[in-house]
Design a protein around this motif. Structure first.
Motif, short mmCIF file in Angstrom:
data_model
loop_
_atom_site.label_atom_id
_atom_site.label_comp_id
_atom_site.label_asym_id
_atom_site.label_seq_id
_atom_site.Cartn_x
_atom_site.Cartn_y
_atom_site.Cartn_z
N MET A 105 -49.42 -64.53 52.42
CA MET A 105 -50.27 -63.69 52.81
C MET A 105 -51.37 -63.72 51.63
O MET A 105 -52.81 -63.79 52.07
N HIS A 106 -51.15 -63.78 50.44
CA HIS A 106 -52.21 -63.87 49.32
C HIS A 106 -52.89 -65.37 49.57
O HIS A 106 -54.34 -65.29 49.29
N GLU A 107 -52.15 -66.31 49.86
CA GLU A 107 -52.87 -67.58 49.99
C GLU A 107 -53.99 -67.58 51.19
O GLU A 107 -55.19 -68.14 50.94
N TRP A 108 -53.75 -67.10 52.29
CA TRP A 108 -54.63 -66.79 53.42
C TRP A 108 -55.86 -65.88 53.44
O TRP A 108 -56.74 -66.12 53.93
N LEU A 109 -55.40 -64.59 52.54
CA LEU A 109 -56.18 -63.60 52.33
C LEU A 109 -56.81 -63.55 50.89
O LEU A 109 -57.80 -62.55 50.67
N GLY A 110 -56.45 -64.07 50.08
CA GLY A 110 -56.84 -64.02 48.56
C GLY A 110 -56.04 -63.27 47.79
O GLY A 110 -55.40 -62.30 48.38
N GLU A 111 -56.10 -63.59 46.56
CA GLU A 111 -55.12 -62.98 45.62
C GLU A 111 -55.80 -61.41 45.61
O GLU A 111 -54.61 -60.48 45.02
N ALA A 112 -56.84 -61.28 45.79
CA ALA A 112 -57.51 -59.69 45.53
C ALA A 112 -56.83 -58.73 46.64
O ALA A 112 -56.85 -57.26 46.66
N ALA A 113 -56.14 -59.23 47.83
CA ALA A 113 -55.87 -58.57 49.02
C ALA A 113 -54.52 -57.75 48.61
O ALA A 113 -53.80 -57.85 47.75
N ASN A 114 -54.75 -56.27 48.97
CA ASN A 114 -53.65 -55.38 48.89
C ASN A 114 -52.62 -55.48 49.97
O ASN A 114 -52.51 -54.67 50.80
#
Length: 267
Positions: A105-114
């Protein structure tokens, strides 16, 4: 929490269960927005629950304080593509897709995503769900998630994401195991001469009563089983045969197989 705008990407059965729970809990329909590609589904959700429905995932994403990704695992990557630039900075993102890791999920939405990963189950449809969550995001994102999940059942947290495989096998897939048992009980009742409707009612109500006893009693499943098993009686005869035929081992192997499959999907 009732002022949160909660967005859903996907308007399927599990999304509907969560929406229904939120509305029962008093969450205003104007603070719930659902994105779904099917016009008939959007109309149904709007009419049934007085929520806002849209076709475009971006519209729901931009407005959401809490965004629920409610689609099948194989659809997830395509569904969230490009949404990261539209997420609010402090938005909570909940994934209910089995086997999709927070790393993906972080790979697809970015590391900053909660990101909050959740494994719900289908009894949420009747406000009796059991949901488990894992997250390395801040406490507020877990609390928001619990607000959502507790509207249609109960929720608990796990501290290690690796435990989600066992959770998937036990409570995520678990309702199907009980449905199979009820199915077999009904069919056997019919074979023994009961009318189909009576056999179905006996199986269903027995499952409901046993589950209620297990939840509300302070006794373990093993203690309750012993309580209803008289030595030399009918229940003992049934259980002896089930043990002889390997029922406990079959269940154990089935749950382990589900857990392994969850690991493969995460793979």
């Amino acid at each position: 929490m009732q002022n949160l705008t909660i967005g859903f990407i996907g308007g399927g059965n599990m999304a509907e269960a969560l929406i229904a729970g939120l509305r029962r809990a008093g969450h205003a329909g104007e603070h719930i927005i659902v994105a779904d590609p099917q016009p008939a589904r959007r109309e149904f959700l709007t009419t049934s629950y007085q929520v806002i429905s849209v076709e475009d995932n971006v519209v729901a994403t931009k407005r959401a304080d809490l965004l629920v990704l409610a689609m099948k695992p194989q659809q997830m990557k395509a569904a969230v593509a490009g949404l990261n630039v539209h997420l609010k900075t402090d938005a909570s993102v909940i994934s209910i897709a089995a086997g999709v890791s927070t790393a993906a999920m972080h790979e697809w939405l970015g590391e900053a995503a909660n990101i909050v990963r959740v494994m719900p189950n289908t009894p949420a449809l009747v406000a009796a769900g059991m949901s488990v969550l894992f997250s390395d995001a801040g406490e507020i994102h877990k609390v928001r998630t619990e607000y959502l999940l507790n509207a249609c059942g109960e929720s608990v947290r796990v501290e290690r994401e690796g435990q989600m495989h066992a959770v998937t096998a036990l409570s995520g897939s678990g309702p199907a195991y009980f449905f199979l048992l009820a199915e077999v009980l009904q069919a056997t009742g019919e074979k023994l001469g009961l009318p189909a409707d009576l056999a179905a009612k006996l199986a269903a109500q027995t499952a409901l009563g046993a589950g209620k006893m297990l939840v509300e009693s302070d006794r373990t499943a093993a203690e309750l089983r012993h309580q209803v098993t008289s030595p030399g009686g009918t229940t003992q005869a049934a259980l002896d045969m089930m043990y002889e035929m390997g029922l406990p081992d079959a269940v154990r192997k089935g749950v382990i197989a589900a857990s392994k499959r969850s690991e493969e999907l995460a793979g």
